[in-house]
Design an enzyme around this catalytic site. Structure first.
Site, PDB file in Angstrom:
ATOM      1  CB  SER A  32      -0.935  -0.005   1.211  1.00 49.94           C
ATOM      2  OG  SER A  32      -0.191  -0.130   2.405  1.00 49.94           O
ATOM      3  CB  THR A  33       4.041   2.278   1.600  1.00 51.26           C
ATOM      4  OG1 THR A  33       3.514   1.674   2.782  1.00 51.26           O
ATOM      5  CG2 THR A  33       4.646   3.610   1.954  1.00 51.26           C
ATOM      6  CG  ASP A  86       9.507  -3.421  -2.168  1.00 53.51           C
ATOM      7  OD1 ASP A  86       8.305  -3.269  -1.857  1.00 53.51           O
ATOM      8  OD2 ASP A  86       9.988  -4.509  -2.515  1.00 53.51           O
ATOM      9  N   GLY A  87       8.253  -1.340  -0.029  1.00 51.76           N
ATOM     10  CA  GLY A  87       7.814  -1.253   1.361  1.00 51.76           C
ATOM     11  C   GLY A  87       8.511  -2.304   2.211  1.00 51.76           C
ATOM     12  CB  ALA A  88      10.037  -2.980   4.905  1.00 50.41           C
ATOM     13  CE  LYS A  99      11.054  -6.056   0.380  1.00 54.52           C
ATOM     14  NZ  LYS A  99       9.816  -5.267   0.311  1.00 54.52           N
ATOM     15  NE  ARG A 101       1.718 -10.504   6.713  1.00 53.14           N
ATOM     16  CZ  ARG A 101       1.456 -11.765   7.028  1.00 53.14           C
ATOM     17  NH1 ARG A 101       2.426 -12.595   7.366  1.00 53.14           N
ATOM     18  NH2 ARG A 101       0.218 -12.205   7.013  1.00 53.14           N
ATOM     19  N   GLY A 102       3.168  -9.354   1.360  1.00 50.62           N
ATOM     20  CA  GLY A 102       2.487  -9.436   0.054  1.00 50.62           C
ATOM     21  C   GLY A 102       2.911 -10.682  -0.713  1.00 50.62           C
ATOM     22  CD  GLU A 108       8.373  -7.305  -2.165  1.00 55.89           C
ATOM     23  OE1 GLU A 108       7.246  -6.811  -2.228  1.00 55.89           O
ATOM     24  OE2 GLU A 108       8.843  -7.770  -1.099  1.00 55.89           O
TER      25      GLU A 108
HETATM   26  C1  ABF Z   1       5.728  -5.423   0.325  1.00 58.60           C
HETATM   27  O1  ABF Z   1       4.608  -4.875   0.937  1.00 58.60           O
HETATM   28  C2  ABF Z   1       6.262  -6.359   1.274  1.00 58.60           C
HETATM   29  O2  ABF Z   1       7.514  -6.845   1.164  1.00 58.60           O
HETATM   30  C3  ABF Z   1       5.906  -5.794   2.585  1.00 58.60           C
HETATM   31  O3  ABF Z   1       5.588  -6.933   3.274  1.00 58.60           O
HETATM   32  C4  ABF Z   1       4.681  -5.005   2.329  1.00 58.60           C
HETATM   33  C5  ABF Z   1       4.556  -3.662   2.942  1.00 58.60           C
HETATM   34  O4  ABF Z   1       3.239  -3.293   2.751  1.00 58.60           O
HETATM   35  P1  ABF Z   1       2.577  -1.924   3.056  1.00 58.60           P
HETATM   36  O5  ABF Z   1       3.356  -0.889   2.351  1.00 58.60           O
HETATM   37  O6  ABF Z   1       1.202  -2.139   2.539  1.00 58.60           O
HETATM   38  O7  ABF Z   1       2.595  -1.754   4.550  1.00 58.60           O
HETATM   39  O8  ABF Z   1       6.628  -4.484  -0.078  1.00 58.60           O
END
Ligand code: ABF
Length: 228
Positions: A32-33, A86-88, A99, A101-102, A108
């Site tokens: 989502s981020t 990328d998110g985490a 990382k 959760r997706g 990644e």
């Molecule tokens: C992906 O999104 C993953 O590796 C990590 O688990 C997740 C972070 O999600 P969000 O930005 O929705 O919190 O990058």
């Protein structure tokens, strides 16, 4: 999700999008981020004529990017890319990450490894002194029992991730399964990452410790961001 978290993610995601420059090949993470990053990139493409190509880390991200008008490419065409965003799920004070959760951590990792710069976008609630979140592991079903056994011997507990309908395991974009491994507080993320990634049949675990030198963490809060 609280309004504070939404704004924190948005602030981090938008800031990262503004680091991208004309001509960049951009790794597009999952979650989502990063969606905020992609929305801002889409705006910049349309309003500023920004010329970029994205390398998506998941099917979900590819669909979102296409809908947002972000041109896509692949690691086949660009084995080296300029920047990955990328998110985490968790970031510790040494920039070790959890990382996955997706369920996209394998791609990644490939995209982060190919990038000159790795930008991690999180809301500040993801920052922690010591990693303790569940560690996702992508594995081929043939090696599931071996993985579970190894996780147990390392003091953890492994659970196959099920889909929302609870009618079977989550199948990743690579056609494999995702196993969530709980180790509690992780004392040595580097060695746990190596142990898990070395199990035959594992594609990738969600611990990322090897990109620190090229990592910038952007932690969003309700009113702005902090660069770490
Ligand atoms: C992906 O999104 C993953 O590796 C990590 O688990 C997740 C972070 O999600 P969000 O930005 O929705 O919190 O990058």
């Amino acid at each position: 999700m609280s309004e504070n978290i939404v704004n924190s993610k948005k602030n981090a995601g938008n800031y990262a999008a503004d680091l991208v420059i004309d001509g960049n090949i951009v790794g597009l993470g999952t979650g989502s981020t990063v969606l905020y990053t992609m929305e801002r990139l889409s705006y910049r493409i349309k309003e500023e004529g920004l010329m970029i190509k994205g390398v998506p880390t998941s099917y979900q991200t590819a669909v979102r990017a296409r809908n947002l008008g972000i041109p896509l490419t692949t690691l086949d065409d660009f084995p080296k890319i300029d920047i990955a965003i990328d998110g985490a799920d968790e970031v510790d004070s040494d920039f070790n990450l959890i990382k996955g959760r997706g369920a996209a951590q394998t791609r990644e990792r490939c995209v982060a490894a190919a990038a000159k710069q790795f930008i991690v976008v999180v809301d500040e609630s993801k920052l922690t002194k010591k990693l303790s979140a569940v560690v996702p592991v992508e594995v081929i079903p043939f090696a599931l029992a071996v993985l579970c056994d190894k996780v147990k011997s390392l003091g953890g507990n492994a659970i196959v991730r099920e889909g929302v309908k609870k009618d079977g395991p989550v199948i990743t974009d690579n056609g494999q399964i995702e196993v969530d491994c709980d180790f509690g507080e992780i004392d040595n993320p580097e060695s746990l990452e190596t142990e898990l990634n070395n199990i035959p049949g594992v594609l990738s675990c969600g611990i990322f410790t090897e990109f620190k030198e090229k990592t910038v963490v952007i932690a969003g809060n309700a009113t702005g961001i902090e660069i770490l």
